[in-house]
Enzyme design. Structure first.
Site, PDB file in Angstrom:
ATOM      1  N   LYS A 102      -6.078  -1.871   8.286  1.00 45.17           N
ATOM      2  CA  LYS A 102      -5.699  -1.837   9.708  1.00 45.17           C
ATOM      3  C   LYS A 102      -6.891  -1.591  10.632  1.00 45.17           C
ATOM      4  CE  LYS A 102      -0.772  -0.951   9.739  1.00 45.17           C
ATOM      5  NZ  LYS A 102      -0.429  -0.730   8.311  1.00 45.17           N
ATOM      6  N   GLU A 124       2.396   1.781  20.000  1.00 45.58           N
ATOM      7  CA  GLU A 124       3.444   2.542  19.338  1.00 45.58           C
ATOM      8  C   GLU A 124       3.087   2.615  17.858  1.00 45.58           C
ATOM      9  OE1 GLU A 124       3.998  -0.674  20.397  1.00 45.58           O
ATOM     10  OE2 GLU A 124       3.811  -1.437  18.346  1.00 45.58           O
ATOM     11  N   SER A 389      -4.503  -3.788   0.088  1.00 38.93           N
ATOM     12  CA  SER A 389      -4.632  -3.517   1.525  1.00 38.93           C
ATOM     13  C   SER A 389      -4.927  -2.057   1.850  1.00 38.93           C
ATOM     14  CB  SER A 389      -3.368  -3.977   2.248  1.00 38.93           C
ATOM     15  OG  SER A 389      -2.217  -3.405   1.657  1.00 38.93           O
TER      16      SER A 389
HETATM   17  C1  LIG Z   1       0.561  -1.423   7.568  1.00 42.29           C
HETATM   18  C2  LIG Z   1       0.210  -1.761   6.189  1.00 42.29           C
HETATM   19  C3  LIG Z   1       0.615  -2.978   5.584  1.00 42.29           C
HETATM   20  C4  LIG Z   1       1.518  -3.969   6.259  1.00 42.29           C
HETATM   21  O1  LIG Z   1       1.015  -4.571   7.399  1.00 42.29           O
HETATM   22  P1  LIG Z   1       0.570  -6.100   7.457  1.00 42.29           P
HETATM   23  O2  LIG Z   1       0.357  -6.338   8.901  1.00 42.29           O
HETATM   24  O3  LIG Z   1       1.692  -6.931   6.881  1.00 42.29           O
HETATM   25  O4  LIG Z   1      -0.661  -6.236   6.656  1.00 42.29           O
HETATM   26  C5  LIG Z   1       0.178  -3.264   4.300  1.00 42.29           C
HETATM   27  N1  LIG Z   1      -0.598  -2.399   3.613  1.00 42.29           N
HETATM   28  C6  LIG Z   1      -1.007  -1.222   4.148  1.00 42.29           C
HETATM   29  C7  LIG Z   1      -1.859  -0.328   3.309  1.00 42.29           C
HETATM   30  C8  LIG Z   1      -0.607  -0.856   5.443  1.00 42.29           C
HETATM   31  O5  LIG Z   1      -1.004   0.309   5.964  1.00 42.29           O
END
Ligand SMILES: *Cc1c(COP(=O)(O)O)cnc(C)c1O
Length: 413
Positions: A102, A124, A389
């Site tokens: 993010k 938000e 992610s």
């Molecule tokens: C917020 C989040 C997601 C989901 O958000 P996307 O916009 O679909 O990428 C995925 N993995 C993590 C670790 C997150 O914090």
């Protein structure tokens, strides 16, 4: 709709989105008239600033010196050997500063605010991950930061509320309606309407009115651009398959878009939660249909009156009833396939990665990993690259309370 292959994507970035923010029939900007000038201002500024050499070199420096990029690509040799002969690789966004992808778009949004001369970031947050990343960006750039959050979520996500406040953000409790994400979105929009001369609204995924799906995607593409070069340097080839979890779709778009014109199979993974019944999952593309929510058109889980369905996933970052418009388009034209992974499949993947590789993944990312594990079990050769992610430190208390140390998942491996 006409089905496309990788050979049709050479000029994709020049054509999508259209100047009014359309990915085929999806996207756009459905705004109250009072907010139209504010979003137009962001769009105009972004189109100019994103091409400026100063913006590009400053963002590059931030990514290197502050975020710790490039993040590595890692070959999971022990996990792969446990499953068969297919090779699993991870793009380690869990090693990005603050522990998830993010920050890639939050730093971009913060830098844009700085170039536009804004004094404050407004957003938000639901589970608090976007709030923490944005508060980090605000502190870095010396900007004020107001994060709107439902009172129910504030109570549930105490550690993230503390993090935001520690970073100097103001967490504004929203106390009407169900006191969760939807009311927080409304409250943040209302605040932005009053303050847009001096503030900028920052969306947390590749969703919302134009230009956010494009802008967030552009800022996240660093993930796929790095991964493509790194994978090639490691193996001499491109991966056979790439995969990522899809909530709003930002980490998935970031990995996928730079591979669109390559002969690579692309698979987005949606959360199946407890099952297929309404309210038990958040698999938007798999079970939803076209609709409008929060100012954009896309796949939406909705009832017969077009009201968003309740959604659920064990991963709080994935429980959103819509998904980014670019994913909707890339699904319909057949370039990207969307599969699902249930809570239990994600948790098995979570524990396997802990034990076989010494990496605790976010439960969100574990959904993409679950697909890779399924793929490796059913394919005797090949390679699959997963966007990891985020890291799972935020999830360990919940996981321990509900699954212990994963005994029920680990007995077969
Ligand atoms: C917020 C989040 C997601 C989901 O958000 P996307 O916009 O679909 O990428 C995925 N993995 C993590 C670790 C997150 O914090």
């Amino acid at each position: 709709m006409k089905q496309l292959t990788y050979k049709d994507f050479d000029n994709y970035l020049k054509q999508f989105p259209s100047p009014d923010g359309r990915f085929g029939e999806y996207g756009g900007a459905y705004l109250p008239p009072e907010l139209e000038p504010a979003f137009q201002e962001i769009s105009d500024a972004y189109e100019t600033i994103c091409h400026s050499a100063q913006f590009i070199s400053e963002l590059r420096r931030i990514r290197r010196e502050f975020q710790g990029r490039p993040t590595p690509v890692y070959h999971c040799e022990r996990l792969s050997r446990t499953l068969g002969k297919c090779q699993i690789y991870l793009k380690r966004e869990d090693l990005n500063h603050t522990g998830a992808h993010k920050l890639n778009h939050c730093m971009g949004e913060g830098l844009l605010a700085k170039f536009m001369g804004k004094k404050k970031l407004i957003a938000e947050t639901g589970a608090g991950q976007h709030g923490v990343a944005l508060a980090t960006a605000a502190a870095y750039f010396g900007l004020e930061c107001d994060i709107y959050m439902g009172e129910v979520d504030i109570a549930k996500q105490a550690p993230n509320v503390t993090r935001m406040r520690m970073l100097g953000a103001r967490v504004v409790p929203v106390s009407h309606g169900l006191k969760t994400l939807k009311e927080a979105v409304d409250a943040a929009f209302e605040a932005y309407l009053k303050e847009y001369d001096t503030a900028i609204y920052c969306i947390g995924s590749a969703v919302g009115p134009h230009p956010f799906p494009k802008m967030v995607r552009d800022f996240q593409m660093v993930v796929g651009e790095e991964a493509r070069e790194q994978f090639r340097a490691m193996t001499g080839n491109l991966p056979d398959v790439i995969t990522a979890c899809v909530g709003g779709g930002s980490n998935a778009a970031g990995l996928f878009i730079p591979f669109l014109s390559d002969p690579v199979e692309i698979v987005g993974v949606e959360p199946l939660g407890r099952g297929k019944k309404v309210g038990d999952h958040a698999a938007t593309i798999t079970f939803g249909k076209k609709g409008i929510l929060h100012g954009f058109e896309s796949y939406l889980l909705q009832d017969e009156n077009g009201q968003p369905d309740p959604v659920y996933s064990i991963a709080s970052g994935l429980d959103y009833p819509a998904t980014g418009p670019e994913h909707a388009y890339l699904h319909d034209c057949g370039r990207i396939r969307y599969e699902t992974a249930s809570d239990d499949e994600a948790m098995e993947a979570f524990f396997l990665l802990c034990r076989k590789e010494g990496i605790i993944p976010a439960i969100e990312s574990s959904h993409a990993l679950a697909y890779a594990i399924r793929y490796a079990r059913t394919h005797a050769t090949g390679s699959i690259l997963v966007n990891l992610s985020g890291r799972g430190d935020k999830d360990i208390d919940y996981v321990f309370e509900h699954y212990g140390y994963g005994e029920k998942f680990l007995k077969n491996s």
